[in-house]
Enzyme design. Sequence first.
Site, PDB file in Angstrom:
ATOM      1  CG  ASP A  34      -0.700 -38.252  55.651  1.00 45.12           C
ATOM      2  OD1 ASP A  34       0.575 -38.887  55.453  1.00 45.12           O
ATOM      3  OD2 ASP A  34      -0.980 -37.780  56.591  1.00 45.12           O
ATOM      4  CB  SER A  35       3.491 -39.767  51.568  1.00 44.20           C
ATOM      5  OG  SER A  35       3.373 -41.000  51.644  1.00 44.20           O
ATOM      6  CE  LYS A 101       2.266 -44.165  59.584  1.00 41.87           C
ATOM      7  NZ  LYS A 101       2.302 -42.703  59.209  1.00 41.87           N
ATOM      8  CD  GLU A 103       1.935 -37.306  60.627  1.00 37.51           C
ATOM      9  OE1 GLU A 103       1.930 -36.080  60.925  1.00 37.51           O
ATOM     10  OE2 GLU A 103       1.838 -37.578  59.245  1.00 37.51           O
ATOM     11  CD  GLU A 170       8.581 -38.801  58.603  1.00 39.42           C
ATOM     12  OE1 GLU A 170       7.437 -39.380  58.720  1.00 39.42           O
ATOM     13  OE2 GLU A 170       8.671 -37.996  57.402  1.00 39.42           O
TER      14      GLU A 170
HETATM   15  O1  KIV Z   1       2.624 -40.990  54.833  1.00 33.76           O
HETATM   16  C1  KIV Z   1       3.542 -41.582  54.695  1.00 33.76           C
HETATM   17  O2  KIV Z   1       4.032 -42.354  53.478  1.00 33.76           O
HETATM   18  C2  KIV Z   1       4.176 -42.037  55.895  1.00 33.76           C
HETATM   19  C3  KIV Z   1       5.596 -42.712  56.080  1.00 33.76           C
HETATM   20  C4  KIV Z   1       6.440 -41.645  55.506  1.00 33.76           C
HETATM   21  C5  KIV Z   1       5.918 -43.305  57.298  1.00 33.76           C
HETATM   22  O3  KIV Z   1       3.705 -41.728  56.960  1.00 33.76           O
END
Ligand code: KIV
Length: 246
Positions: A34-35, A101, A103, A170
């Site tokens: 989600d980055s 994934k 968080e 992280e």
């Molecule tokens: O969203 C992302 O890119 C991530 C990584 C930084 C692990 O969760």
Amino acid sequence: MKQRGEKITALTAYDYPTGRLLDESGVDIILVGDSVGMVVLGYQDTTNVTLGEMLHHTRAVARGVKQALLVADMPIHTYETPGQAMETATKLVDAGAQAVKLEGGVSHIAQIRAITEAGIPFMAHIGMLPQSVREQGGYRIKGRTQLEAEALLADARAVEQAGAFSVVLEIVLAEVAKQITNAIGIPTIGIGSGEYCDGQILVTHDLIGLFPWFTPKFVSPEARVAEEIRRAARAFIERIKRSGQA
Ligand code: KIV
């Protein structure tokens, strides 16, 4: 790979060409993170990313990935209950992800169990949680106090027990990341968490210098793609102004 002592590599991708290029390069895991919200969509942080956006980018990356394990992030507010978590995970799998994934650790065990019990491979993410950056007051290192280190270890053990196949750490203090790595059977994938993790993940834009306005301190870029784009654009502008020929 953890048992063999072989390091695991993971990078992010948000589009077809990047997914395909990373896959062809032999990276083990590709994450549609989600980055995407920050390095592609121009949001200030990841808290505005929607499921619709994640599905769109996951579909694009999936078209380009043949070898690597393709993981997709569950965006904020899409896993508030176990039922909602399973629904979101299923949509991401339908879009082409092989694993998902979210968080959280102990706080999200019911959601994680719902996902793994439905047979969907799950990667955990603990430590600094970008979706909670506003509540956490910035991107700060985790595990500095004994209490924080113990909570991280409890999170790691809990996600393993709930069926996660791996856990992202992280911005965790390197010594604490080492303790966690030694304490659990599933691989730890670090980002800004030192050298002792079983693998490492980076946001590809940071690795290749494609987001030049901000680079995290722990990243050593391998390329300067932003500079190349600027150079090519300037060369094009100069050529057209001079000759009119594309
Ligand atoms: O969203 C992302 O890119 C991530 C990584 C930084 C692990 O969760």
